[in-house]
Design a protein around this motif. Sequence first.
Motif, short mmCIF file in Angstrom:
data_model
loop_
_atom_site.label_atom_id
_atom_site.label_comp_id
_atom_site.label_asym_id
_atom_site.label_seq_id
_atom_site.Cartn_x
_atom_site.Cartn_y
_atom_site.Cartn_z
N GLY A 126 18.06 10.68 17.00
CA GLY A 126 18.53 9.71 17.99
C GLY A 126 19.18 10.39 19.18
N ASN A 127 19.97 11.43 18.93
CA ASN A 127 20.56 12.21 20.04
C ASN A 127 19.48 12.88 20.87
N THR A 128 18.44 13.40 20.19
CA THR A 128 17.34 14.04 20.90
C THR A 128 16.65 13.05 21.84
N LEU A 129 16.42 11.84 21.35
CA LEU A 129 15.82 10.81 22.21
C LEU A 129 16.69 10.52 23.42
N ALA A 130 18.00 10.39 23.20
CA ALA A 130 18.91 10.10 24.31
C ALA A 130 18.90 11.23 25.34
N ILE A 131 18.85 12.48 24.88
CA ILE A 131 18.86 13.62 25.80
C ILE A 131 17.58 13.63 26.64
N ILE A 132 16.42 13.54 25.98
CA ILE A 132 15.15 13.64 26.72
C ILE A 132 14.96 12.44 27.65
N LEU A 133 15.21 11.23 27.13
CA LEU A 133 14.89 10.03 27.90
C LEU A 133 15.96 9.71 28.95
N LEU A 134 17.23 9.83 28.60
CA LEU A 134 18.28 9.51 29.57
C LEU A 134 18.54 10.67 30.52
N SER A 135 18.77 11.87 29.95
CA SER A 135 19.04 13.02 30.81
C SER A 135 17.80 13.42 31.60
N GLY A 136 16.64 13.47 30.92
CA GLY A 136 15.41 13.80 31.63
C GLY A 136 15.07 12.79 32.69
N GLY A 137 15.25 11.50 32.38
CA GLY A 137 14.99 10.47 33.38
C GLY A 137 15.93 10.58 34.57
N THR A 138 17.20 10.91 34.30
CA THR A 138 18.17 11.04 35.39
C THR A 138 17.83 12.20 36.31
N VAL A 139 17.48 13.35 35.73
CA VAL A 139 17.13 14.52 36.53
C VAL A 139 15.87 14.26 37.36
N CYS A 140 14.85 13.66 36.75
CA CYS A 140 13.61 13.39 37.48
C CYS A 140 13.84 12.38 38.60
N PHE A 141 14.73 11.41 38.37
CA PHE A 141 14.96 10.38 39.38
C PHE A 141 15.80 10.90 40.55
N LEU A 142 16.86 11.64 40.24
CA LEU A 142 17.80 12.04 41.29
C LEU A 142 17.37 13.28 42.05
N ARG A 143 16.66 14.21 41.38
CA ARG A 143 16.30 15.45 42.05
C ARG A 143 14.90 15.89 41.62
N PRO A 144 13.84 15.24 42.16
CA PRO A 144 12.48 15.67 41.81
C PRO A 144 12.26 17.14 42.15
N PHE A 145 11.48 17.83 41.33
CA PHE A 145 11.30 19.27 41.48
C PHE A 145 9.97 19.68 40.87
N ARG A 146 9.57 20.92 41.11
CA ARG A 146 8.35 21.49 40.54
C ARG A 146 8.69 22.09 39.18
N ALA A 556 7.97 16.75 38.82
CA ALA A 556 8.84 15.68 38.33
C ALA A 556 9.03 14.66 39.44
N ARG A 557 8.67 13.41 39.18
CA ARG A 557 8.75 12.34 40.17
C ARG A 557 9.69 11.26 39.69
N ARG A 558 10.13 10.43 40.64
CA ARG A 558 11.04 9.35 40.28
C ARG A 558 10.39 8.34 39.35
N SER A 559 9.10 8.11 39.51
CA SER A 559 8.42 7.19 38.60
C SER A 559 8.47 7.69 37.17
N ALA A 560 8.42 9.02 36.99
CA ALA A 560 8.54 9.58 35.64
C ALA A 560 9.93 9.32 35.07
N GLY A 561 10.96 9.43 35.91
CA GLY A 561 12.31 9.14 35.46
C GLY A 561 12.47 7.69 35.03
N VAL A 562 11.90 6.76 35.83
CA VAL A 562 11.97 5.34 35.47
C VAL A 562 11.21 5.09 34.17
N PHE A 563 10.06 5.75 34.00
CA PHE A 563 9.27 5.59 32.77
C PHE A 563 10.08 6.03 31.54
N LEU A 564 10.78 7.17 31.65
CA LEU A 564 11.58 7.65 30.53
C LEU A 564 12.71 6.67 30.20
#
Length: 595
Positions: A126-146, A556-564
Amino acid sequence: MSCRAVMRLPYTYRCRMATQASDCKHIINFFNYFRMMYCSIDIDDKATEVLFMLLFSFICVAFLWLMSFSIGTYYSPVLKIISLKLHMNEYLAGVTFLAFGNCSPEIIANLMPVRADAPIFTITVGNTLAIILLSGGTVCFLRPFRMNGHSTLRDLLFLLLGVEVLRFVMIKEGAVTLGEGIVLFLIYVVYVAINIADLALLRYYIRKLRRELEYLESLTPQPIKEINAKLRKLISWEEQDDIGIKDTTKYRRSRDTGNHFSNMTSSGYFVTPIPERRSEHVDYESNRTALYDSENPRNLQLFTEFLQSLNPVDPEAWQLGGWSNRIYLIARCPLVFVLQLFIPVVDYEKVKHGWSKLLNCTQIVTNPFVVITLVHSGVSSVYKSWHITLDFSVSMWSPFLTVPLAIVIFLHSRTDVPPSYHHLFIILTFFSSMVTLWLAVTELEVLSEIVGIVFNLSESFMAVTFEAVSNATPDIIANYQLALQGYGRMAFAAIIGGPVFAILVSMSLAFIFNHRVREVGANSWVYGDLGDNCYLFLVITIVTTMWWSATFNFHARRSAGVFLWLVYLQFLLYAVCVEWDLVHEFSRDQHFKPI
């Protein structure tokens, strides 16, 4: 007797039962909240109990802020310096040091009494899901990168391997064995070795490509197309190998003025902006010697510098911020002052790298004393009231070593330039910030457990919702801040590397050192009611992350962050429906043979 049964008793009996039920004695850390509520304060009605839950919510916010400040001020700068000194690149630093720092409190929590009988498989996944989906989504949404394509795919496949091996160990017949715990740990050793080998190969081919370019440039006529193609490849590889200390002045000023979120979304909330150019690197050697003058006295402005370093209000943030930001700066003063007293700042972006002669010399004494006292008291766990009894039996001897050392450093050092051994203060900063994070995370764990008991929520539901989010909060904060500072690759590497570390190392150490999880029949409660829900959603997350990464050509795109975020929202929806008995969890009902 379960501590949940205590909540069914009249209020007049709760103090006695909360202090005598062994299960309640596990749900404590530095504070015994049950004893505080039902003995010291003597709660006698539901309304007061609910008000205390609101108070605990504010305390949780304070602990979340404590984690955020410790990570941003102490832990992240130290991580960058360690990575620079060890000649790592961003990705390797993310999957090793940042992943370890983010997940080490989880390892400690898994070995604590509060989780002796907890569904640690459900908690970890459950912690792993929260890290990938919440933290990953936040990073992809706020600061898209290669993204680093091949490394991302490799680590996602390792994560899939780890969770499949872990699930096989849990659902097979018979008890978990010590050997299986060691196998899980060895898989992580192989994972780290492959990451180190990958960096070595990358640097080998960079050197090889430079030699090829030198040879092509010496030819007449020069093969321009081939040279340009190799130059593009070289630039791409050098970006992957980059780990310099980046200038974060723009980020800090936008944060202090409260405009950093509006600046990031100026192009639109769901419009992916063009990735920013590589940040300028800080000339940290110039920062070190910016105020140095050999003609200055050794103790120039000693006490002025000391008082400025202890000022809990950041002058720049005060000047740039509005009235609401200034109220926030005033409100946090007590906690900031306490942290500044014993945690040294080592930051290559600051003038003199954060060196303050008198303060740092006192921290040589106070830092080990405070850290040893907190750790020793937490391990001994002696309570005479609603709070832990601090144990000074070991820490009282530390000044015999640290005071002479502080005196020697005071006599040797100057105020206008840090000494050559200033980077050794990283050791004090790292361990003290880790202890601070451990204290905050474990208190959040206990508080969320108490809220769940008071409101009669199941342990598995609390584990995959409130506890998972609170445990993932340090990761979200650290990765979010690093991404905004230009370390997007490091942040995303930790988003994947942290769960690999948690699943393989955290669970393997629990199997090795917690003998109760190796007992026959322990698999059912270790796996938990929502274990299959967590497992299936994690597999969906891994597969879909590989899918959108390849589809977007590892941008990493904002749409990917929203998807996560939406995937995590769906996971929470299933958890809520299971808790309210609207749907059945994916796991099978347990069948017990009659005696």
